[in-house]
Design a protein around this motif. Structure first.
Motif, PDB file in Angstrom:
ATOM      1  N   GLU A   1       0.826  -1.210   0.000  1.00 31.12           N
ATOM      2  CA  GLU A   1       0.000   0.000   0.000  1.00 31.12           C
ATOM      3  C   GLU A   1       0.859   1.258   0.000  1.00 31.12           C
ATOM      4  O   GLU A   1       0.514   2.258  -0.637  1.00 31.12           O
ATOM      5  CB  GLU A   1      -0.924  -0.001   1.210  1.00 31.12           C
ATOM      6  N   LEU A   2       1.985   1.226   0.703  1.00 30.34           N
ATOM      7  CA  LEU A   2       2.820   2.418   0.822  1.00 30.34           C
ATOM      8  C   LEU A   2       3.733   2.610  -0.384  1.00 30.34           C
ATOM      9  O   LEU A   2       3.952   3.737  -0.827  1.00 30.34           O
ATOM     10  CB  LEU A   2       3.660   2.338   2.107  1.00 30.34           C
ATOM     11  N   ILE A   3       4.259   1.520  -0.939  1.00 29.24           N
ATOM     12  CA  ILE A   3       5.179   1.657  -2.076  1.00 29.24           C
ATOM     13  C   ILE A   3       4.446   2.076  -3.331  1.00 29.24           C
ATOM     14  O   ILE A   3       5.022   2.688  -4.233  1.00 29.24           O
ATOM     15  CB  ILE A   3       5.948   0.334  -2.336  1.00 29.24           C
ATOM     16  N   SER A   4       3.133   1.794  -3.404  1.00 33.17           N
ATOM     17  CA  SER A   4       2.354   2.194  -4.585  1.00 33.17           C
ATOM     18  C   SER A   4       1.780   3.596  -4.435  1.00 33.17           C
ATOM     19  O   SER A   4       1.030   4.063  -5.290  1.00 33.17           O
ATOM     20  CB  SER A   4       1.222   1.189  -4.842  1.00 33.17           C
ATOM     21  N   SER A   5       2.136   4.269  -3.349  1.00 31.47           N
ATOM     22  CA  SER A   5       1.704   5.645  -3.135  1.00 31.47           C
ATOM     23  C   SER A   5       2.627   6.602  -3.868  1.00 31.47           C
ATOM     24  O   SER A   5       3.800   6.304  -4.103  1.00 31.47           O
ATOM     25  CB  SER A   5       1.724   5.960  -1.630  1.00 31.47           C
ATOM     26  N   PHE A   6       2.118   7.781  -4.222  1.00 31.76           N
ATOM     27  CA  PHE A   6       2.965   8.786  -4.857  1.00 31.76           C
ATOM     28  C   PHE A   6       3.593   9.721  -3.833  1.00 31.76           C
ATOM     29  O   PHE A   6       4.289  10.668  -4.204  1.00 31.76           O
ATOM     30  CB  PHE A   6       2.151   9.598  -5.877  1.00 31.76           C
ATOM     31  N   ASP A   7       3.363   9.463  -2.561  1.00 29.92           N
ATOM     32  CA  ASP A   7       3.951  10.271  -1.504  1.00 29.92           C
ATOM     33  C   ASP A   7       5.343   9.732  -1.176  1.00 29.92           C
ATOM     34  O   ASP A   7       5.497   8.556  -0.842  1.00 29.92           O
ATOM     35  CB  ASP A   7       3.054  10.224  -0.262  1.00 29.92           C
ATOM     36  N   SER A   8       6.353  10.574  -1.265  1.00 35.10           N
ATOM     37  CA  SER A   8       7.737  10.126  -1.087  1.00 35.10           C
ATOM     38  C   SER A   8       7.987   9.587   0.323  1.00 35.10           C
ATOM     39  O   SER A   8       8.746   8.631   0.507  1.00 35.10           O
ATOM     40  CB  SER A   8       8.709  11.266  -1.392  1.00 35.10           C
ATOM     41  N   ARG A   9       7.354  10.176   1.324  1.00 35.18           N
ATOM     42  CA  ARG A   9       7.545   9.696   2.691  1.00 35.18           C
ATOM     43  C   ARG A   9       6.904   8.317   2.875  1.00 35.18           C
ATOM     44  O   ARG A   9       7.453   7.461   3.579  1.00 35.18           O
ATOM     45  CB  ARG A   9       6.966  10.699   3.686  1.00 35.18           C
ATOM     46  N   ASN A  10       5.772   8.088   2.232  1.00 33.38           N
ATOM     47  CA  ASN A  10       5.164   6.759   2.273  1.00 33.38           C
ATOM     48  C   ASN A  10       6.075   5.720   1.631  1.00 33.38           C
ATOM     49  O   ASN A  10       6.230   4.611   2.141  1.00 33.38           O
ATOM     50  CB  ASN A  10       3.812   6.770   1.558  1.00 33.38           C
ATOM     51  N   ARG A  11       6.669   6.080   0.492  1.00 31.85           N
ATOM     52  CA  ARG A  11       7.559   5.131  -0.192  1.00 31.85           C
ATOM     53  C   ARG A  11       8.801   4.844   0.652  1.00 31.85           C
ATOM     54  O   ARG A  11       9.293   3.716   0.687  1.00 31.85           O
ATOM     55  CB  ARG A  11       7.941   5.673  -1.570  1.00 31.85           C
ATOM     56  N   GLU A  12       9.307   5.862   1.327  1.00 34.34           N
ATOM     57  CA  GLU A  12      10.465   5.652   2.195  1.00 34.34           C
ATOM     58  C   GLU A  12      10.101   4.725   3.351  1.00 34.34           C
ATOM     59  O   GLU A  12      10.881   3.839   3.725  1.00 34.34           O
ATOM     60  CB  GLU A  12      10.963   7.001   2.730  1.00 34.34           C
TER      61      GLU A  12
END
Length: 338
Positions: free
Chosen positions: A316-327
């Protein structure tokens, strides 16, 4: 080679639409694992060399790698793909990364050339979505084998039970995994066995498809907290006591202690009205709380935390466009997703 089959039509379409001369200077291949192609674009006396990253499909999970590569090329990178989802195009433009897709839609910005085309018809790739493997039931099957690779060599009946899908679909799911290169036949202890290949690639593809295919079907609705203090104390509502699992940003906050959630994601089979009473939330279509139904086998894939399985939190987080979520997703992957 694959890169040329994608790159040439895209460059030719760019020239056809804009008159800009675009050509391939080199296809490094195995000589340079970080560069798929070197291309030159020219208009009049202006000429620029760009390093091309060529993908059949551009997935959200690859965005962090693209941003890192941009830093090493001084911004002279261009993404080329048969199809790029609109949100991904928006994110690439926001970060100043040029792109071209096979239809001719593009964004190219150099010191002397600026091109932005968005009106060319660009149908998404359908070969994946049309297979059973990437339909909702296939997504559940994939999640189960990604959680437990040994399932591949279990009985079809056990796979179906664990994944929560129809027994008759298991054979076709495995066939499609073989066809896509994610499962190969091997030998272990002198017996033929199935082995999962390219697991990281499969996880990232599953993450993107989950957001678009399965997740919307699990969504019950959105809500908001009654009071600010209820929002601030969200994790005081223990998941095991309420029959809920915290997901997405809230799972990231629990598993890494790094993220402060803006969206509070709950997975639960509990009655929504009972959850509203316990969590002190009320319906609100633009609210910060989202409620979804679990799709995984809760008995088999139980967690020690108040969260969804770490693999789902990562997806769910890696498919987000939010850089902090991906981190945060990468922190979860390093610690929990083996």
């Amino acid at each position: 080679m694959r890169e040329e089959q994608i790159l040439l039509p895209a460059l030719n379409k760019l020239t056809e639409i804009t008159g800009i001369e675009a050509r391939i200077l080199d296809l490094p291949g195995k000589r340079n694992e970080f560069v798929d192609a070197i291309v030159q674009i020219s208009k009049g006396k202006q000429s620029y060399i760009l390093e091309a990253e060529v993908k059949t499909e551009l997935r959200t999970a690859a965005l962090s790698n693209v941003l890192n590569k941009q830093k090493t090329t001084d911004g002279k990178i261009i993404m080329v793909s048969r199809y790029i989802p609109t949100p991904m195009k928006d994110e690439l433009r926001a970060n100043g990364i040029s792109y071209i897709e096979s239809s001719g839609n593009c964004y190219i910005e150099t010191s002397g050339i600026y091109v932005y085309i968005s009106d060319q018809k660009s149908p998404p790739l359908k070969t994946i979505e049309e297979t059973k493997l990437w339909a909702p039931s296939g997504m559940k099957f994939l999640f189960a084998i990604l959680m437990d690779q040994k399932l591949l060599n279990s009985s079809y009946r056990n796979i179906a039970y664990t994944a929560g899908v129809a027994l008759g679909n298991i054979g076709s799911f495995i066939y499609e995994l073989k066809r896509e290169g994610f499962v190969v036949a091997g030998v272990r202890n002198k017996q033929e066995t199935l082995l999962l290949e390219n697991r990281t690639m499969l996880i990232d593809k599953w993450a993107d498809m989950y957001r678009n295919v399965l997740r919307p079907k699990q969504l019950v609705g959105r809500f908001r907290f009654n009071k600010n203090e209820d929002r601030e104390n969200w994790h005081s509502y223990a998941g095991s006591d309420l029959g809920i699992y915290w997901g997405a940003e809230t799972a990231g906050a629990i598993l890494t202690e790094y993220l402060s959630p803006e969206v509070y994601t709950i997975y639960s089979n509990e009655d929504r009205f009972e959850l509203m009473r316990k969590l002190k939330i009320v319906p609100d279509q633009s609210g910060e709380v989202e409620l979804l139904r679990p799709f995984w086998n809760e008995e088999v894939f139980a967690t020690n935390e108040d969260t969804v399985p770490a693999l789902l939190a990562y997806a769910e987080l890696i498919s987000s466009f939010d850089s902090r979520n991906r981190e945060t997703a990468m922190r979860i992957k390093e610690k929990y997703v083996k």
